[in-house]
Design a protein around this motif. Structure first.
Motif, PDB file in Angstrom:
ATOM      1  N   GLY A 139     142.008 -31.003 102.005  1.00  6.27           N
ATOM      2  CA  GLY A 139     140.990 -31.400 101.029  1.00  6.27           C
ATOM      3  C   GLY A 139     141.552 -32.441 100.063  1.00  6.27           C
ATOM      4  N   GLY A 140     142.775 -32.209  99.609  1.00  5.21           N
ATOM      5  CA  GLY A 140     143.435 -33.142  98.689  1.00  5.21           C
ATOM      6  C   GLY A 140     143.653 -34.501  99.336  1.00  5.21           C
ATOM      7  N   LEU A 141     144.104 -34.487 100.595  1.00  2.00           N
ATOM      8  CA  LEU A 141     144.363 -35.758 101.283  1.00  2.00           C
ATOM      9  C   LEU A 141     143.073 -36.549 101.496  1.00  2.00           C
ATOM     10  N   VAL A 142     141.996 -35.824 101.819  1.00  2.00           N
ATOM     11  CA  VAL A 142     140.708 -36.504 102.021  1.00  2.00           C
ATOM     12  C   VAL A 142     140.297 -37.210 100.725  1.00  2.00           C
ATOM     13  N   LYS A 143     140.446 -36.488  99.609  1.00  2.00           N
ATOM     14  CA  LYS A 143     140.099 -37.094  98.308  1.00  2.00           C
ATOM     15  C   LYS A 143     140.919 -38.343  98.033  1.00  2.00           C
ATOM     16  N   GLN A 144     142.242 -38.195  98.204  1.00  2.00           N
ATOM     17  CA  GLN A 144     143.135 -39.322  97.916  1.00  2.00           C
ATOM     18  C   GLN A 144     142.906 -40.493  98.855  1.00  2.00           C
ATOM     19  N   SER A 145     142.456 -40.194 100.066  1.00  2.00           N
ATOM     20  CA  SER A 145     142.251 -41.280 101.033  1.00  2.00           C
ATOM     21  C   SER A 145     140.946 -42.015 100.750  1.00  2.00           C
ATOM     22  N   GLY A 146     140.071 -41.397  99.969  1.00  2.00           N
ATOM     23  CA  GLY A 146     138.792 -42.023  99.655  1.00  2.00           C
ATOM     24  C   GLY A 146     137.824 -42.058 100.827  1.00  2.00           C
ATOM     25  N   LEU A 147     138.142 -41.341 101.898  1.00  2.00           N
ATOM     26  CA  LEU A 147     137.243 -41.326 103.052  1.00  2.00           C
ATOM     27  C   LEU A 147     136.089 -40.369 102.781  1.00  2.00           C
ATOM     28  N   SER A 148     134.926 -40.736 103.314  1.00  2.00           N
ATOM     29  CA  SER A 148     133.782 -39.865 103.088  1.00  2.00           C
ATOM     30  C   SER A 148     133.674 -38.876 104.250  1.00  2.00           C
ATOM     31  N   LEU A 149     134.349 -37.742 104.103  1.00  2.00           N
ATOM     32  CA  LEU A 149     134.374 -36.718 105.146  1.00  2.00           C
ATOM     33  C   LEU A 149     134.058 -35.363 104.523  1.00  2.00           C
ATOM     34  N   SER A 150     133.150 -34.617 105.166  1.00  2.00           N
ATOM     35  CA  SER A 150     132.849 -33.285 104.635  1.00  2.00           C
ATOM     36  C   SER A 150     133.913 -32.298 105.112  1.00  2.00           C
ATOM     37  N   ILE A 151     134.261 -31.371 104.237  1.00  2.00           N
ATOM     38  CA  ILE A 151     135.267 -30.371 104.606  1.00  2.00           C
ATOM     39  C   ILE A 151     134.758 -28.981 104.215  1.00  2.00           C
ATOM     40  N   GLY A 152     134.928 -28.023 105.097  1.00  2.00           N
ATOM     41  CA  GLY A 152     134.444 -26.676 104.809  1.00  2.00           C
ATOM     42  C   GLY A 152     135.318 -25.653 105.507  1.00  2.00           C
TER      43      GLY A 152
END
Ligand code: NG1
Ligand code: ZN
Length: 533
Positions: free
Chosen positions: A318-331
């Motif tokens: 979740g942290g990496l997705v945020k930092q990467s700025g990619l628009s990906l849903s995570i659950g």
């Protein structure tokens, strides 16, 4: 027609080598067919037939067959089929498999025509491909022979991977059918995962907290063999892997392994000197489940199960997705056995959505596919992060420039994580890479939330099917009145939660309870059992 007559003749002739010698009913459950090894010869032959025809029905795509009874005792065995994307067998074929496995030898040839060839319009003489694997059980050798005879009876290409972990078979099938996932060989698997791991664990500044020494309990099974291959592949400067319960002396799953540790909430008794500050990692008999544990500064045993691994994955990815700025849903997806504290932590602290699916990874996997990155784990340590093809290509493209270290790391996690299915060794490498990346000790990880004390009991009943459930197995529907009695008992306990469901793999009913103290969890569990039985 002539082709059908010929097929029926082949089946009749070959089935006589693997006759059905008993009439015990054997069903295709959440883990495939699973029972005493001595009951399975004819089932294996029929699975061979079914796998070849399944491949042919799908235009010759590779299908997997894995012979194992996982964490169950050594005298048991089992088999499951793997569909082309590396996922569990389609439900209609599960039903067909059950019905074909339980027919008499005489009924079998005609049933193959009526239930498979005709309804699925299969050209049984077209090309097909089956990937076969087995665990280290002594009985697996002869049972593999029965599967091979079934495949040969139809006439179909077979690649036999011999002794191999369950998740490797899933990886091989998936990558054979979609080459973007990696090279469909054992070597390719090893290189993909270890490459990603090595690259993450040689980044960043000097670590002061992370300790690169682990002790792996191989459950005396195939996990020890695969772990050894990784240990040879990865430089010991990066991680020092000591393997115990490596199969050189003890029995498979006997007083060791992930199921033993999780169920008994203790360490394998053969670990005579529990060492402090070391991470112990228990795999199960076919290396698809993993449990961490350690001894804290008071020498107390502390276990980190599938829920802890899931939260670590969610927090880090979740942290990496945020930092990467990619628009990906995570659950995140759990089963009812997930510890209530983990659910609260993920929702309230991490702010990541959580859903609950019925027991069995196929249900969790299915639910997880609704996200771009869907993490799912059973509390017993079976799970993974499933990356959608959209997320895989987005991450890969974004990582190419190498500009954003978070994006590059996220990409490497898509190499480390076996996205097709829960994989003990892949999960272990991912946990280690996360601890390394965050420079965390196991205590740092463990301190994120405290598990609610809990208890899981098995109850033997005459007929477990009288119990039916709803709401992802959290509520009893029949027998009528049972749920309200459970509710009344649970209401007496602080942080109480309990549910009852029939097992899908054993002839028992399981009762789970959690509460504020271990004594209360145990008491609640017994009280609920008494209400039901
Ligand atoms: P059952 O026997 O249906 O509870 C067990 C595990 C599942 C899953 C399957 C397949 C528990 C409580 N149940 O199912 O999570 O792993 O075996 O192996 O751990
Ligand atoms: Zn297993």
């Amino acid at each position: 027609n002539a082709s059908e007559v010929l097929l029926k003749q082949y089946v009749t002739d070959n089935a006589s080598q693997h006759p059905r010698k008993h009439d015990t009913f054997i069903g295709y459950g959440t883990a495939g067919f699973r029972t005493g090894a001595d009951l399975l010869d004819h089932v294996m032959f029929r699975v061979g037939l079914i796998s070849a025809l399944r491949s042919k029905s799908l235009g010759g795509k590779a299908i997997g067959v894995m012979i194992t009874a996982s964490h169950n005792p050594e005298p048991d065995n089992g088999v499951k089929l793997v569909d082309p994307l590396g996922e569990m067998l389609a439900p209609d074929w599960e039903k067909l498999s059950t019905s074909l496995a339980n027919l008499s030898d005489d009924e079998l040839p005609q049933a193959i025509i009526e239930k498979l060839i005709k309804p699925y319009s299969i050209d049984w003489q077209a090309p097909g491909l089956v990937y076969l694997g087995r665990d280290t059980r002594p009985s697996s050798v002869a049972l593999a022979k029965a599967v091979i005879d079934g495949i040969a009876c139809i006439g179909c290409e077979l690649i036999d991977f011999d002794v191999v972990s369950t998740p490797i078979v899933h990886y091989l099938v998936a990558s054979r059918n979609d080459e973007s996932l990696g090279e469909p060989t054992r070597e390719g698997y090893l290189k993909k995962l270890s490459g990603g791991f090595r690259r993450v664990c040689s980044q960043g500044k000097e670590k002061t907290r992370y300790n690169p020494t682990i002790k792996v309990d191989g459950a005396n099974g195939v996990g020890a063999i695969v772990m050894k291959e990784f240990a040879d592949e990865i430089d010991s400067d990066i991680i020092k892997i000591d393997i115990v319960y490596d199969g050189s002396s003890g029995r498979l799953n006997h007083e060791c392994g992930a199921d033993f540790v999780k169920v008994n909430q203790t360490y394998p008794p053969g670990l005579i000197t529990p060492e402090k500050a070391i991470r112990f990692i228990s795999l199960d008999g076919d290396a698809d489940r993993v449990i961490y544990f350690y001894f804290d500064s008071n020498n107390a045993f502390r276990m980190l199960d599938g829920d802890k691994i899931a939260t670590l994955f969610a927090e880090h990815l979740g942290g990496l997705v945020k930092q990467s700025g990619l628009s990906l849903s995570i659950g995140l997806v759990q089963s009812a056995y997930a510890n209530g504290s983990s659910t609260n932590y993920i929702q309230d602290v991490l702010g990541i959505p959580v859903s609950c699916a019925p027991t069995g990874v196929k249900y969790l996997h299915h639910e997880a596919m609704k996200y771009d990155i869907g993490i799912y784990f059973e509390a017993n340590g079976h799970g993974t992060a499933a990356f959608s093809s959209k997320s895989l290509s987005l991450i890969k493209d974004a990582a190419k420039s190498g500009e954003n270290p978070a994006t590059v790391e996220l990409y490497e996690f898509t190499n480390i994580i076996n996205s097709t299915v829960g994989d003990a060794i892949s999960d272990l490498l991912a946990v280690e890479a996360i601890l390394y990346s965050r420079d965390w000790t196991i205590e740092d990880w463990d301190s994120k939330y405290a598990d609610l004390p809990n208890k899981l009991m098995k109850v033997l009943v005459k007929d477990r099917t009288v119990i039916t459930t709803a709401d992802a197995e959290r509520k009893v529907v029949t027998p009528e009145g049972v749920q309200s009695k459970i509710d009344n008992v649970v209401a007496k306990y602080k942080n109480g939660r309990s549910f009852v469901r029939p097992s899908g793999t054993e002839d028992v009913v399981r009762v789970y309870a959690e509460a504020d103290t271990k004594a209360n969890a145990d008491k609640l569990c017994s009280e609920v059992s008494a209400v039901v039985f």
